[in-house]
Structures are given as C-alpha cells and as structure tokens.
Write a protein that holds these residues in place. Sequence first.
Motif, PDB file in Angstrom:
ATOM      1  N   LYS A  56       0.682  -1.069  -0.050  1.00 46.62           N
ATOM      2  CA  LYS A  56      -0.113  -0.007  -0.059  1.00 46.62           C
ATOM      3  C   LYS A  56       0.903   1.422   0.035  1.00 46.62           C
ATOM      4  O   LYS A  56       1.875   1.401   0.833  1.00 46.62           O
ATOM      5  CB  LYS A  56      -0.836  -0.030   1.333  1.00 46.62           C
ATOM      6  N   ILE A  57       0.627   2.155  -1.046  1.00 42.91           N
ATOM      7  CA  ILE A  57       1.156   3.424  -0.935  1.00 42.91           C
ATOM      8  C   ILE A  57       0.197   4.469  -0.404  1.00 42.91           C
ATOM      9  O   ILE A  57      -0.849   4.606  -0.987  1.00 42.91           O
ATOM     10  CB  ILE A  57       1.648   3.782  -2.098  1.00 42.91           C
ATOM     11  N   ILE A  58       0.654   5.243   0.606  1.00 40.53           N
ATOM     12  CA  ILE A  58      -0.250   6.161   1.169  1.00 40.53           C
ATOM     13  C   ILE A  58       0.342   7.527   1.086  1.00 40.53           C
ATOM     14  O   ILE A  58       1.568   7.862   1.406  1.00 40.53           O
ATOM     15  CB  ILE A  58      -0.557   5.918   2.633  1.00 40.53           C
ATOM     16  N   GLU A  59      -0.658   8.689   0.790  1.00 38.12           N
ATOM     17  CA  GLU A  59      -0.121   9.914   0.825  1.00 38.12           C
ATOM     18  C   GLU A  59      -1.154  10.830   1.473  1.00 38.12           C
ATOM     19  O   GLU A  59      -2.514  10.586   1.193  1.00 38.12           O
ATOM     20  CB  GLU A  59      -0.199  10.233  -0.948  1.00 38.12           C
ATOM     21  N   TYR A  60      -0.631  11.543   2.333  1.00 35.19           N
ATOM     22  CA  TYR A  60      -1.624  12.427   3.182  1.00 35.19           C
ATOM     23  C   TYR A  60      -0.707  13.850   3.431  1.00 35.19           C
ATOM     24  O   TYR A  60       0.429  13.681   3.349  1.00 35.19           O
ATOM     25  CB  TYR A  60      -2.184  11.881   4.441  1.00 35.19           C
ATOM     26  N   ASN A  61      -1.607  14.888   3.663  1.00 37.00           N
ATOM     27  CA  ASN A  61      -1.174  16.206   3.804  1.00 37.00           C
ATOM     28  C   ASN A  61      -0.982  16.276   5.281  1.00 37.00           C
ATOM     29  O   ASN A  61      -2.057  15.744   6.168  1.00 37.00           O
ATOM     30  CB  ASN A  61      -2.182  17.404   3.181  1.00 37.00           C
ATOM     31  N   SER A  62      -0.290  17.316   5.827  1.00 28.49           N
ATOM     32  CA  SER A  62      -0.356  17.935   7.209  1.00 28.49           C
ATOM     33  C   SER A  62      -0.653  19.481   7.421  1.00 28.49           C
ATOM     34  O   SER A  62      -0.419  20.040   6.233  1.00 28.49           O
ATOM     35  CB  SER A  62       0.922  17.485   7.874  1.00 28.49           C
ATOM     36  N   LEU A  63      -0.978  19.728   8.355  1.00 28.96           N
ATOM     37  CA  LEU A  63      -1.228  21.221   8.633  1.00 28.96           C
ATOM     38  C   LEU A  63      -0.284  22.111   9.483  1.00 28.96           C
ATOM     39  O   LEU A  63       0.557  21.416  10.124  1.00 28.96           O
ATOM     40  CB  LEU A  63      -2.424  21.505   9.573  1.00 28.96           C
ATOM     41  N   ASP A  64       0.098  23.169   8.771  1.00 23.21           N
ATOM     42  CA  ASP A  64       1.076  24.001   9.458  1.00 23.21           C
ATOM     43  C   ASP A  64       0.474  24.636  10.770  1.00 23.21           C
ATOM     44  O   ASP A  64      -0.789  24.327  11.188  1.00 23.21           O
ATOM     45  CB  ASP A  64       1.665  25.011   8.537  1.00 23.21           C
ATOM     46  N   SER A  65       1.030  25.399  11.459  1.00 25.04           N
ATOM     47  CA  SER A  65       0.936  26.147  12.630  1.00 25.04           C
ATOM     48  C   SER A  65      -0.473  27.073  12.536  1.00 25.04           C
ATOM     49  O   SER A  65      -1.246  27.363  13.560  1.00 25.04           O
ATOM     50  CB  SER A  65       1.902  26.798  13.428  1.00 25.04           C
ATOM     51  N   LEU A  86      -3.038   8.869  12.996  1.00 21.04           N
ATOM     52  CA  LEU A  86      -3.343   9.420  14.100  1.00 21.04           C
ATOM     53  C   LEU A  86      -1.851   9.789  14.942  1.00 21.04           C
ATOM     54  O   LEU A  86      -1.820  10.767  15.546  1.00 21.04           O
ATOM     55  CB  LEU A  86      -3.922   8.363  15.179  1.00 21.04           C
ATOM     56  N   ARG A  87      -0.852   8.928  14.972  1.00 22.68           N
ATOM     57  CA  ARG A  87       0.206   9.281  15.647  1.00 22.68           C
ATOM     58  C   ARG A  87       0.974  10.681  15.044  1.00 22.68           C
ATOM     59  O   ARG A  87       1.294  11.368  15.590  1.00 22.68           O
ATOM     60  CB  ARG A  87       1.507   8.146  15.482  1.00 22.68           C
ATOM     61  N   HIS A  88       0.678  10.563  13.709  1.00 30.43           N
ATOM     62  CA  HIS A  88       1.378  11.969  12.979  1.00 30.43           C
ATOM     63  C   HIS A  88       0.656  13.035  13.543  1.00 30.43           C
ATOM     64  O   HIS A  88       1.128  14.087  13.844  1.00 30.43           O
ATOM     65  CB  HIS A  88       1.439  11.686  11.644  1.00 30.43           C
ATOM     66  N   GLN A  89      -0.509  12.760  13.528  1.00 32.55           N
ATOM     67  CA  GLN A  89      -1.451  14.116  13.822  1.00 32.55           C
ATOM     68  C   GLN A  89      -1.456  14.547  15.235  1.00 32.55           C
ATOM     69  O   GLN A  89      -1.305  15.598  15.536  1.00 32.55           O
ATOM     70  CB  GLN A  89      -2.888  13.705  13.591  1.00 32.55           C
ATOM     71  N   LEU A  90      -1.359  13.582  16.083  1.00 36.22           N
ATOM     72  CA  LEU A  90      -1.062  13.986  17.572  1.00 36.22           C
ATOM     73  C   LEU A  90       0.424  14.562  17.873  1.00 36.22           C
ATOM     74  O   LEU A  90       0.458  15.278  18.722  1.00 36.22           O
ATOM     75  CB  LEU A  90      -1.135  12.470  18.468  1.00 36.22           C
ATOM     76  N   SER A  91       1.350  14.308  17.025  1.00 38.01           N
ATOM     77  CA  SER A  91       2.422  14.838  17.239  1.00 38.01           C
ATOM     78  C   SER A  91       2.582  16.366  16.535  1.00 38.01           C
ATOM     79  O   SER A  91       3.567  16.975  17.230  1.00 38.01           O
ATOM     80  CB  SER A  91       3.847  13.949  16.382  1.00 38.01           C
TER      81      SER A  91
END
Length: 79
Positions: free
Chosen positions: A5-14, A43-48
């Motif tokens: 599986k190849i997963i791609e997702y975005n993250s939010l800045d401050s 979830l781990r990435h979002q919590l960090s």
Amino acid sequence: MAVQKIIEYNSLDSNGQISSDKYNFTLNILEDSGNYLIHRDILRHQLSQKQGTVSTKTRSEVRGGGKKPWQQKGTGRAR
C-alpha cells in the motif's frame, strides 16, 4: 496475502493551512490488518502536530477546600 500500500496524506502547519509537505510511505502488510496500521500511523502523526496548550487548575487556583472556618464542636452554634 501481503499487499503493498502506498499512502499519501497532507499535514497542517501552525496556522491550520495545508502545508506543502506531502507524506508518503509504502508498506508491505497483510490486507486485514493494513487499514488499522495505516489509521494508527496517521493518528500518531496528527497527535505529534498538536500544539499542547492544555491546562488544569492547581491546588491554589481551585475554589474552596482550604482551612475549616470554625471547629465542629464547642462553639455553641445550633445546627
């Protein structure tokens, strides 16, 4: 059966906007446990990324709970 599986997702800045960084990762996992592992990693990435400004009141900030205003017996006050 193993599935790649190849997963791609975005993250939010401050500021809460979608940052330009895209996170990609590739996994070779069993199909039935794969979605759970991917969910846990997201979830781990979002919590960090959390800001961490939570606060609780200390003992001195809580209302009441200090010294007893007068003793229980011997003051002559009625109930």
